[in-house]
Design an enzyme around this catalytic site. Structure first.
Site, PDB file in Angstrom:
ATOM      1  N   GLU A   1     -19.719   6.960 -28.433  1.00 43.92           N
ATOM      2  CA  GLU A   1     -19.348   5.918 -27.482  1.00 43.92           C
ATOM      3  C   GLU A   1     -19.142   6.484 -26.079  1.00 43.92           C
ATOM      4  OE1 GLU A   1     -19.509   2.796 -27.792  1.00 43.92           O
ATOM      5  OE2 GLU A   1     -19.917   2.742 -29.931  1.00 43.92           O
TER       6      GLU A   1
ATOM      7  N   THR B   1     -25.343   5.381 -20.083  1.00 42.39           N
ATOM      8  CA  THR B   1     -26.477   6.228 -20.436  1.00 42.39           C
ATOM      9  C   THR B   1     -27.311   5.574 -21.534  1.00 42.39           C
ATOM     10  OG1 THR B   1     -25.075   8.151 -19.965  1.00 42.39           O
ATOM     11  CG2 THR B   1     -27.165   8.570 -21.057  1.00 42.39           C
TER      12      THR B   1
ATOM     13  N   TYR C   1     -11.830  -0.257 -24.755  1.00 43.48           N
ATOM     14  CA  TYR C   1     -13.120  -0.437 -25.431  1.00 43.48           C
ATOM     15  C   TYR C   1     -13.370   0.666 -26.464  1.00 43.48           C
ATOM     16  CZ  TYR C   1     -18.029   0.201 -26.328  1.00 43.48           C
ATOM     17  OH  TYR C   1     -19.215   0.419 -26.969  1.00 43.48           O
TER      18      TYR C   1
ATOM     19  N   ASP D   1     -17.889  -4.412 -24.058  1.00 48.53           N
ATOM     20  CA  ASP D   1     -18.651  -3.663 -23.067  1.00 48.53           C
ATOM     21  C   ASP D   1     -19.522  -4.662 -22.313  1.00 48.53           C
ATOM     22  OD1 ASP D   1     -20.613  -4.333 -24.891  1.00 48.53           O
ATOM     23  OD2 ASP D   1     -21.457  -2.319 -25.028  1.00 48.53           O
TER      24      ASP D   1
ATOM     25  N   CYS E   1     -24.372 -21.357 -28.987  1.00 49.67           N
ATOM     26  CA  CYS E   1     -24.422 -20.892 -27.604  1.00 49.67           C
ATOM     27  C   CYS E   1     -24.395 -22.084 -26.645  1.00 49.67           C
ATOM     28  CB  CYS E   1     -25.678 -20.062 -27.371  1.00 49.67           C
ATOM     29  SG  CYS E   1     -25.816 -19.408 -25.693  1.00 49.67           S
TER      30      CYS E   1
END
Length: 568
Positions: A110, A116, A196, A214, A293
């Site tokens: 993590e 990255t 997180y 995140d 959604c």
């Protein structure tokens, strides 16, 4: 299509009845189902943002099943089978050792994945774990060696915090079984572990119902909730954390079930969905939870712009959303009576956000203030599919309607203009000692343990005004800087100017740095008379030409070194 992955017998199966939601919520469940927000004004009340997933166990099952298939086909070295404590009854010591190693691997992965791409991280992760397989091994490692292994991965402060965190974990542990705690709250007490990362370790390694948020998860949830706001704004972020917490406790059946495979699978499913499907330009046709959604439902109504607008009472109006630009909505619709082809959505308007801080004094020797200790993975990495070379399934050609839906959904969450990178300039002085016999030596110094490029080595440098001065002015600044450098028993005031080079521009996340490179040399009779290590602030040392490749220099410093090496 691969069969659905079977969960261990100990994993709770989601019920077809209405799941239990966390009663503590700033958004209460509406008394009756709310219709889709009316376009183009999106008139709605705050209860509109209640997570529909909380009342739809079928959709929750669909997301978990989807991730089960993804997990089987997209192998990553940090994705491993969940460790069920019930399988180790009477083997507490063995269980503790296995859990500690699993938690450590999740922690490392993590941290490496922050800002990255996965394809870049995989070889670094494998090298790291092979060198330091346990948190105890990392705690005992030399910090320069840690930075050396991290070299090329960027954001070096992550490596420093990971190393410091390992040392604190081992130093504070009172457990002879597992030194890494399972509680997200306890995990946040260690350097480099924020909310997180703590949630990821707690849920994935220990199976506890702790949320993660995140950039990818924030994007998924903002669309699920129909929330048009800046996800990095504290008010919005707090709400998304709250919803993430409600969802994981709901799907995991907490508190009746304390830990299971579900929390880790659920969090990874949300992250994977945001990374591969619910990207900045989403593939809504492939989404396993499109039925819950809000933004997807709104996108479907774009074909009926004649629907009446319902404006709620002012006291019931939503105070969480910003207004979506009507032109953006029309552009997303992509209709043109004179052309059968849909228009491409116009370029997104991006609101300008005032900077809340300024990055400066890159070359200050003093120790900068430490950051938050936990970074988020880059939510803009739309093509980061977290794969290791496996072939993607060829998708069918998008229809006009699916393009319109994707264009509308891509408006969420609200984008805020990134702060313009600060501009700074410096002189970088490569000082060479030339003994009458033997190899040349070069002076380097170590950066502070906190802040940008923490603990890396660099050539001596000094900040100068952003390039408005002349090359002659910069040469004069460099000469004065070199003459005053503390180089132990070597007097650099007699160093001879050799050459200067075209300025190098190196761009960091929030900083555009112009480096003016100057080469100086000083002849000495005997290399043995030189104090190779120079104590003080910052620490400095002389390094031979042959050894420079092994030093932990930043990418920018490597560019400076290459310039000089090619000239000699």
């Amino acid at each position: 299509m691969p069969p659905r992955k079977k969960l261990p017998a100990s994993a709770p199966k989601t019920s077809k009845s209405k799941p239990k939601a966390n009663p503590k919520s700033s958004i209460s469940e509406p008394a009756q189902p709310l219709s889709t927000a009316s376009l183009p004004l999106r008139a709605h009340e705050s209860a509109y943002h209640y997570a529909l997933l909380l009342n739809d166990s079928t959709a929750c099952d669909a997301l978990l099943s989807w991730f089960g298939r993804v997990e089987e086909t997209r192998s990553m070295p940090w994705r491993k089978k969940w460790i069920d404590p019930k399988s180790y009854e009477g083997k507490e010591k063995e269980l503790g050792s296995i859990l500690a190693r699993r938690a450590y691997e999740v922690w490392v992965s993590e941290v490496m994945l922050q800002q990255t791409r996965v394809s870049t991280v995989i070889p670094y992760f494998n090298t790291w774990i092979s060198k330091w397989p346990t948190v105890q091994d990392l705690a005992q490692a030399n910090h320069d060696e840690v930075l050396s292994v991290w070299k090329g991965l960027g954001y070096y402060s992550r490596a420093t915090r990971l190393h410091e965190g390992a040392q604190v974990v081992v130093g504070k542990s009172s457990s002879s079984v597992c030194p890494i705690p399972s509680s997200a709250i306890e995990l946040q007490e260690f350097p480099g572990i924020g909310k997180y990362t703590a949630g990821a370790i707690s849920s994935i390694a220990f199976g506890e119902a702790e949320p993660v948020l995140d950039g990818n998860v924030a994007r998924v949830l903002s669309r699920q909730l129909g929330l048009y706001a800046d996800v990095k704004d504290k008010k919005t972020s707090d709400l998304l954390w709250e919803v993430a917490d409600q969802l994981i406790k709901c799907v995991s059946k907490y508190p009746e079930i304390k830990n299971s495979i579900i929390p880790g699978q659920w969090n990874q499913a949300l992250m994977e969905l945001g990374s591969t499907i619910c990207t900045p330009r989403p593939k809504c046709d492939e989404c396993p939870i499109q039925n819950t959604c809000r933004v997807y439902s709104e996108a479907q109504t774009l074909s009926d712009m004649a629907q009446p607008l319902t404006i709620p009472d002012i006291e019931d109006a939503c105070n969480l959303c910003d207004a979506v630009d009507i032109e953006d909505i029309i552009a997303a619709r992509g209709e043109d009576e004179d052309d059968d082809k849909p228009k491409s959505a116009k370029k997104r308007k991006i609101a300008t956000k005032q900077p809340n801080n300024k990055i400066s004094h890159y070359f200050a020797i003093g120790t900068p203030s430490a950051g938050s200790g936990d970074e988020t993975k880059d939510e803009e990495a739309a093509d980061d599919l977290r794969v290791d070379g496996t072939r993607k399934r060829k998708a069918s050609a998008p229809t006009t309607q699916s393009k319109s839906i994707s264009a509308y959904c891509s408006l969420y969450p609200k984008k805020v203009a990134k702060k313009k990178a600060a501009e700074e300039a410096c002189v970088v002085c490569l000082v060479e000692l030339r003994p009458s016999k033997g190899s040349s030596k070069w002076l380097i110094e170590q950066r502070p343990a906190k802040g940008l490029l923490a603990s890396l080595w660099q050539f001596p440098q000094s900040t100068i005004p952003v390039p408005k001065d002349t090359p002659k002015d910069r040469k004069t600044s460099a000469q004065a800087f070199v003459a005053d450098l503390d180089a132990g028993n070597i007097d650099l005031s007699k160093a001879r100017y050799v050459a200067s080079f075209e300025p190098l521009v190196h761009v960091f996340t929030h900083l555009k740095l112009t480096m003016n490179v100057h080469h100086y040399a000083l002849k000495i009779d005997k290399a043995d008379d030189v104090d190779l290590t120079i104590s003080g602030t910052p620490p400095r040392k002389w390094v031979s030409t042959e050894s420079m490749d092994h030093e932990t220099l930043s990418t920018g410093m490597r560019k400076c070194w290459d310039l000089v090496v090619k000239s000699i």
